[in-house]
Motif scaffolding. Structure first.
Motif, short mmCIF file in Angstrom:
data_model
loop_
_atom_site.label_atom_id
_atom_site.label_comp_id
_atom_site.label_asym_id
_atom_site.label_seq_id
_atom_site.Cartn_x
_atom_site.Cartn_y
_atom_site.Cartn_z
N ILE A 62 0.87 -1.17 0.00
CA ILE A 62 0.00 0.00 0.00
C ILE A 62 0.91 1.22 0.00
CG2 ILE A 62 -1.76 1.31 1.26
CD1 ILE A 62 -2.69 -1.36 2.49
N VAL A 63 0.66 2.13 -0.92
CA VAL A 63 1.46 3.35 -1.01
C VAL A 63 0.64 4.52 -0.48
CG1 VAL A 63 2.71 4.93 -2.52
CG2 VAL A 63 2.75 2.47 -2.98
N GLY A 64 1.15 5.17 0.55
CA GLY A 64 0.56 6.39 1.07
C GLY A 64 1.08 7.57 0.27
N LEU A 65 0.19 8.34 -0.28
CA LEU A 65 0.55 9.47 -1.14
C LEU A 65 0.17 10.77 -0.46
CD1 LEU A 65 1.46 10.51 -3.97
CD2 LEU A 65 -0.94 10.32 -4.65
N ASN A 66 1.16 11.65 -0.26
CA ASN A 66 0.88 12.95 0.35
C ASN A 66 -0.08 13.75 -0.53
OD1 ASN A 66 3.77 12.24 1.38
ND2 ASN A 66 3.01 13.80 2.78
N ALA A 67 -1.11 14.30 0.10
CA ALA A 67 -2.08 15.16 -0.59
C ALA A 67 -1.39 16.45 -1.04
CB ALA A 67 -3.25 15.48 0.34
N ASP A 68 -2.04 17.19 -1.89
CA ASP A 68 -1.46 18.41 -2.47
C ASP A 68 -1.03 19.42 -1.41
OD1 ASP A 68 -1.97 17.24 -4.93
OD2 ASP A 68 -3.71 18.51 -5.36
N ALA A 69 -1.86 19.69 -0.42
CA ALA A 69 -1.51 20.67 0.60
C ALA A 69 -0.29 20.22 1.40
CB ALA A 69 -2.70 20.93 1.54
N SER A 70 -0.22 18.94 1.66
CA SER A 70 0.93 18.39 2.38
C SER A 70 2.21 18.55 1.56
CB SER A 70 0.67 16.91 2.69
OG SER A 70 1.80 16.31 3.25
N VAL A 71 2.14 18.26 0.27
CA VAL A 71 3.30 18.42 -0.60
C VAL A 71 3.76 19.88 -0.60
CG1 VAL A 71 4.20 18.24 -2.96
CG2 VAL A 71 2.69 16.46 -2.06
N ARG A 72 2.81 20.82 -0.66
CA ARG A 72 3.17 22.24 -0.63
C ARG A 72 3.91 22.58 0.66
NH1 ARG A 72 -1.24 22.85 -3.70
NH2 ARG A 72 -2.77 22.92 -2.03
N ARG A 73 3.41 22.07 1.78
CA ARG A 73 4.07 22.34 3.06
C ARG A 73 5.47 21.73 3.12
NH1 ARG A 73 -1.16 21.09 4.87
NH2 ARG A 73 -0.51 19.00 5.53
N LEU A 74 5.62 20.54 2.57
CA LEU A 74 6.89 19.83 2.66
C LEU A 74 7.92 20.29 1.62
CD1 LEU A 74 5.49 16.22 3.16
CD2 LEU A 74 6.71 17.59 4.87
N LYS A 75 7.45 20.60 0.42
CA LYS A 75 8.36 20.88 -0.69
C LYS A 75 8.45 22.35 -1.06
CE LYS A 75 9.21 16.49 -1.33
NZ LYS A 75 10.52 15.89 -1.13
N GLY A 76 7.48 23.15 -0.66
CA GLY A 76 7.55 24.58 -0.92
C GLY A 76 6.71 25.03 -2.09
N PRO A 77 6.84 26.34 -2.41
CA PRO A 77 6.05 26.94 -3.48
C PRO A 77 6.25 26.23 -4.82
CG PRO A 77 7.26 28.61 -2.25
CD PRO A 77 7.76 27.28 -1.78
N GLY A 78 5.19 26.16 -5.58
CA GLY A 78 5.27 25.56 -6.90
C GLY A 78 5.09 24.05 -6.90
N ARG A 79 4.98 23.47 -5.75
CA ARG A 79 4.80 22.02 -5.67
C ARG A 79 3.43 21.73 -5.06
NH1 ARG A 79 10.03 19.56 -5.37
NH2 ARG A 79 9.01 17.55 -5.57
#
Length: 174
Positions: A62-79
């Motif tokens: 099972i692969v847990g995939l970070n939601a869009d808002a989580s990716v933005r928080r973790l990776k920064g603007p533009g992600r």
């Protein structure tokens, strides 16, 4: 059906409750559930090797995939570069991936506590003692494993290469 997902993919992309049921049924039948997680924003060979190695650790991946808002928080603007529905569809297309579940948190602690995997696989950019979810995994009776090849690939590096090779105005769309 989730927007953009083919009928075959909808069976692999689950909500949290369906993922919980799948994990429970697998455990009840004596199968080892492996959980891998990440942003998977721009798929590359490092992701493929990580998922293949994670799948080899058990019976159900099972692969847990970070939601869009989580990716933005973790990776920064533009992600993220692609929305979660598209990232989930691509992950679900891999034969080694049994199911994908999108989660909103910055770590997979809640996902670990709900799914109770036998093994939580993290990439080689972690050490066994630095996995953020390690305490949650062990509390649920699971173990942490490091999977994949050495961390020599990253979405961030690919984005930089693309930006350098194709500066705005040179063959790019307006």
């Amino acid at each position: 059906m989730m927007c953009g997902l083919t009928e075959a993919m909808t069976g692999k992309v689950l909500d949290l409750e369906a993922a919980r049921a799948v994990a429970a049924a697998a455990r009840a039948s004596g199968r080892r559930v492996v959980l891998a997680n990440g942003c998977f924003d721009l798929l590359h060979v490092g992701h493929v090797r990580y998922l293949e190695a994670a799948r080899a650790l058990g019976d159900v991946l099972i692969v847990g995939l970070n939601a869009d808002a989580s990716v933005r928080r973790l990776k920064g603007p533009g992600r993220p570069l692609m929305p979660a529905t598209e990232r989930a569809e691509m992950l679900a297309a891999f034969a080694v991936v049994d199911h994908v579940v999108v989660f909103d948190d910055d770590t997979a602690d809640h996902l670990v506590s709900v799914l109770r995997p036998s093994i939580h696989a993290k990439g080689t950019d972690y050490a066994l003692d630095s996995v953020p979810e390690g305490t949650s995994v062990r509390a649920g009776g699971g173990e942490v494993a490091i999977a994949g090849d050495p961390k020599s690939h990253s979405s961030r590096d690919l984005i930089a290469i693309i930006a350098a090779r194709f500066p705005r105005g040179e063959g790019s769309a307006p």
